[in-house]
Design an enzyme around this catalytic site. Structure first.
Site, PDB file in Angstrom:
ATOM      1  N   ASP A 187      -5.232  -3.393  -6.327  1.00 61.84           N
ATOM      2  CA  ASP A 187      -5.147  -1.485  -6.017  1.00 61.84           C
ATOM      3  C   ASP A 187      -4.584  -0.766  -7.784  1.00 61.84           C
ATOM      4  OD1 ASP A 187      -3.654   0.966  -4.731  1.00 61.84           O
ATOM      5  OD2 ASP A 187      -1.619   0.026  -4.019  1.00 61.84           O
ATOM      6  N   ASP A 214      -2.798   5.996   1.382  1.00 65.10           N
ATOM      7  CA  ASP A 214      -2.050   5.295   2.230  1.00 65.10           C
ATOM      8  C   ASP A 214      -1.903   6.164   3.870  1.00 65.10           C
ATOM      9  OD1 ASP A 214      -2.392   4.116  -0.022  1.00 65.10           O
ATOM     10  OD2 ASP A 214       0.235   4.364   0.248  1.00 65.10           O
TER      11      ASP A 214
HETATM   12  C1  GLA Z   1      -0.554   1.332  -2.168  1.00 62.08           C
HETATM   13  C2  GLA Z   1      -1.243   1.796  -1.608  1.00 62.08           C
HETATM   14  C3  GLA Z   1      -0.234   0.471  -0.637  1.00 62.08           C
HETATM   15  C4  GLA Z   1       0.697  -0.385  -0.810  1.00 62.08           C
HETATM   16  C5  GLA Z   1       1.195  -0.214  -1.585  1.00 62.08           C
HETATM   17  C6  GLA Z   1       2.641  -1.074  -2.700  1.00 62.08           C
HETATM   18  O1  GLA Z   1       0.312   2.756  -2.161  1.00 62.08           O
HETATM   19  O2  GLA Z   1      -2.426   2.530  -1.286  1.00 62.08           O
HETATM   20  O3  GLA Z   1      -1.318   0.211   0.641  1.00 62.08           O
HETATM   21  O4  GLA Z   1      -0.465  -1.693  -1.385  1.00 62.08           O
HETATM   22  O5  GLA Z   1       0.549   0.547  -3.345  1.00 62.08           O
HETATM   23  O6  GLA Z   1       2.994  -0.606  -3.459  1.00 62.08           O
END
Ligand code: GLA
Length: 518
Positions: free
Chosen positions: A283, A343
């Site tokens: 990520d 997200d």
């Molecule tokens: C980002 C990702 C999420 C999750 C969070 C964890 O926002 O897009 O899917 O993994 O980080 O902190």
């Protein structure tokens, strides 16, 4: 008493004593920076908030005080944020930090008072438990990025041969966020088996952010207090006939502010392999502190190479929210799937926005390399059953990874019937991996279709509107003709042979999902 004592001194002694007293007062005032701090908070501060799992999350503030008003910048997880409201009055500090410029009213609040020369602050983030920490003065270089490391030249990372169908499993983030630990993951693995989820294809148990602890003396990443034995956990999950995944970031910190893999990519890949992990979600998060967006491909390639060099098959899941058209190069860096959006959350609007925006890039999917519109929210409670059926149908037509994001230990029968509809899962997992096509869109009514093996078509008739509506598809739209066999995959019912076209009454936010064949 004082009079009696002072009357014992001569006038000269009294003058000397008075001078000593005056000088002491002046010295004392000069030696009281703490007193100065209690009247002006201007300057750089670091707030240390213990997470309870052995980590400390640092937030930095660059404050400017004028009268009682406080303005400035916060560095939350190393992203810069404006302080939208701030005051220091009657010894009390109040800061409201704007979390997104698109929604300036969504704020994190920091409130507190001095204890000695530190500020004891209460932290209120929207939808999170209240946290506490102490802020102390620091210098601006505390927010400087770590030294930049060179990136490799671009090349094609050999294909791992994994994920020939979209990965299926579970991920901790959507339901548990930071409240995930070893015991819960084991419980989820048990429930994956007991519920029958494993046997319909949900194989991966993926731990998302907040498993990470500090690095040891050799720089090896460790699990934190919530995850005291990563290898033991992997062994347990494997003993259930499942596979296990974890999460990291190419930046110095993950999105939740935990230890990332920056400068330790190869070492971390070896650790994941030694623990027996089968899947990495990687990520971007704080990587923007050290790299710019044009370097995303090289950054991901670095970890793609590192994973491959371990010799352990590990699915590589790219999470950089769709930047730089990742669907065009994700496969080249060894990516098996790549997030295409920001997200998801457990609300119709967000799921609808993400799901229906994916058709134009659907043709970039191929066996082993999939678009990832984010994990499922089915069963988390924020949407209706019709909306969750739309979620599942749409993700399956899109050949999206099916990563359940709910608490598998407490699923209702309705949730199970949605997640475990094997006829819908079969669309997602179709071995021919043809992309979905949008066939028609009239206002809120959308028809999407995907060719499957055995000359079958899957057709979704969607109603994104607020009232029930009739949705139709003609066989001609699909390039077909004559009488075709129709089966309703949510009703689990054959509808017989139907000529020329099919229409259905579709509930608001709902779907009728059919297969069509000669
Ligand atoms: C980002 C990702 C999420 C999750 C969070 C964890 O926002 O897009 O899917 O993994 O980080 O902190």
């Amino acid at each position: 008493m004082n009079y009696h004592v002072s009357s014992r001194f001569t006038p000269t002694t009294r003058i000397i004593l008075a001078r000593i007293f005056l000088i002491s007062c002046v010295l004392l005032l000069g030696a009281l920076p703490a007193a100065a701090q209690t009247t002006d908070v201007t300057g750089f501060w670091v707030l240390n908030v213990p997470t309870g799992d052995g980590n400390i999350i640092k937030t930095f503030f660059d404050l400017k005080q004028a009268g009682e008003q406080v303005t400035g910048t916060a560095y939350i997880r190393y992203g810069k944020a404006t302080i939208g409201e701030g005051s220091f009055s009657g010894g009390k500090l109040h800061l409201g930090v704007i979390l997104s410029p698109l929604n300036p009213q969504r704020r994190a609040f920091y409130d507190g008072t001095f204890e000695g020369d530190k500020l004891r602050l209460t932290v209120h983030f929207p939808n999170r438990d209240v946290a506490f920490g102490f802020a102390e003065r620091t210098t601006p270089d505390a927010v400087a990025p770590p030294p930049r490391l060179p990136l490799p030249e671009l090349h094609d990372v050999p294909d791992s041969g994994l994920a020939l169908a979209p990965p299926m499993g579970w991920n901790s983030w959507n339901k548990f966020h930071r409240s995930i630990d070893d015991v819960t993951v084991r419980g989820i693995a048990d429930a994956m088996v007991a519920s029958g989820m494993r046997d319909v294809g949900y194989i991966y148990i993926n731990i998302d952010d907040t498993w990470e602890g500090p690095r040891d003396a050799q720089g090896n990443i460790t699990g934190n207090l919530k995850f005291p034995n990563m290898k033991g956990l992997a062994d347990y999950v494997h003993s259930k006939g499942l596979k296990i995944g974890l999460y990291s970031s190419p930046g110095p910190q993950t999105c939740a502010g935990y230890e990332g893999s920056y400068g330790h990519e190869q070492q971390d890949a070896r650790t994941y392999a030694a623990w027996g992990f089968d899947y990495l979600k990687y990520d971007w998060c704080s990587a923007s502190r050290v790299y710019n967006k044009t370097e995303v491909q090289a950054v991901y390639q670095k970890m793609g190479d590192a994973l491959l060099s371990t010799g352990r098959p590990m699915i590589f899941s790219l999470c950089e929210y769709g930047w730089d058209d990742v669907w065009k190069w994700g496969a080249k860096v060894g990516g098996n799937l790549w997030r295409t959006t920001g997200d998801i959350n457990d609300h119709w609007d967000k799921m609808d926005e993400i799901g229906f925006s994916q058709f134009d890039i659907a043709s970039y999917t191929q066996a082993g390399h999939w678009n990832d519109p984010d994990m499922l929210e089915i069963g988390n409670g924020g949407m209706t059953a019709d909306e969750y059926r739309t979620h599942m149908s749409l993700w399956s037509l899109l050949a999206a990874p099916l990563l359940a994001g709910n608490d598998l230990r407490t699923m209702t029968e309705e949730t199970k019937s949605i997640l475990m509809n094997t006829e819908v899962i079969a669309i997602d997992q179709d071995p021919e991996a043809h992309p979905v096509k949008k066939i028609s869109e009239q206002g809120h009514l959308v028809v999407a279709a995907r060719p499957l093996m055995h000359q079958t078509w899957a057709v979704g008739l969607f109603n994104r509107g607020d009232a029930a509506a009739k949705v139709s598809v003609t066989w001609k739209d699909l390039g077909l003709h004559g009488k075709l066999q129709v089966r309703d995959l949510w009703a689990h019912k054959d509808l017989g042979k139907v000529a020329d076209q099919f229409s259905a009454e579709v509930p608001s936010h709902g779907v009728v999902l059919i297969t069509v064949k000669h």
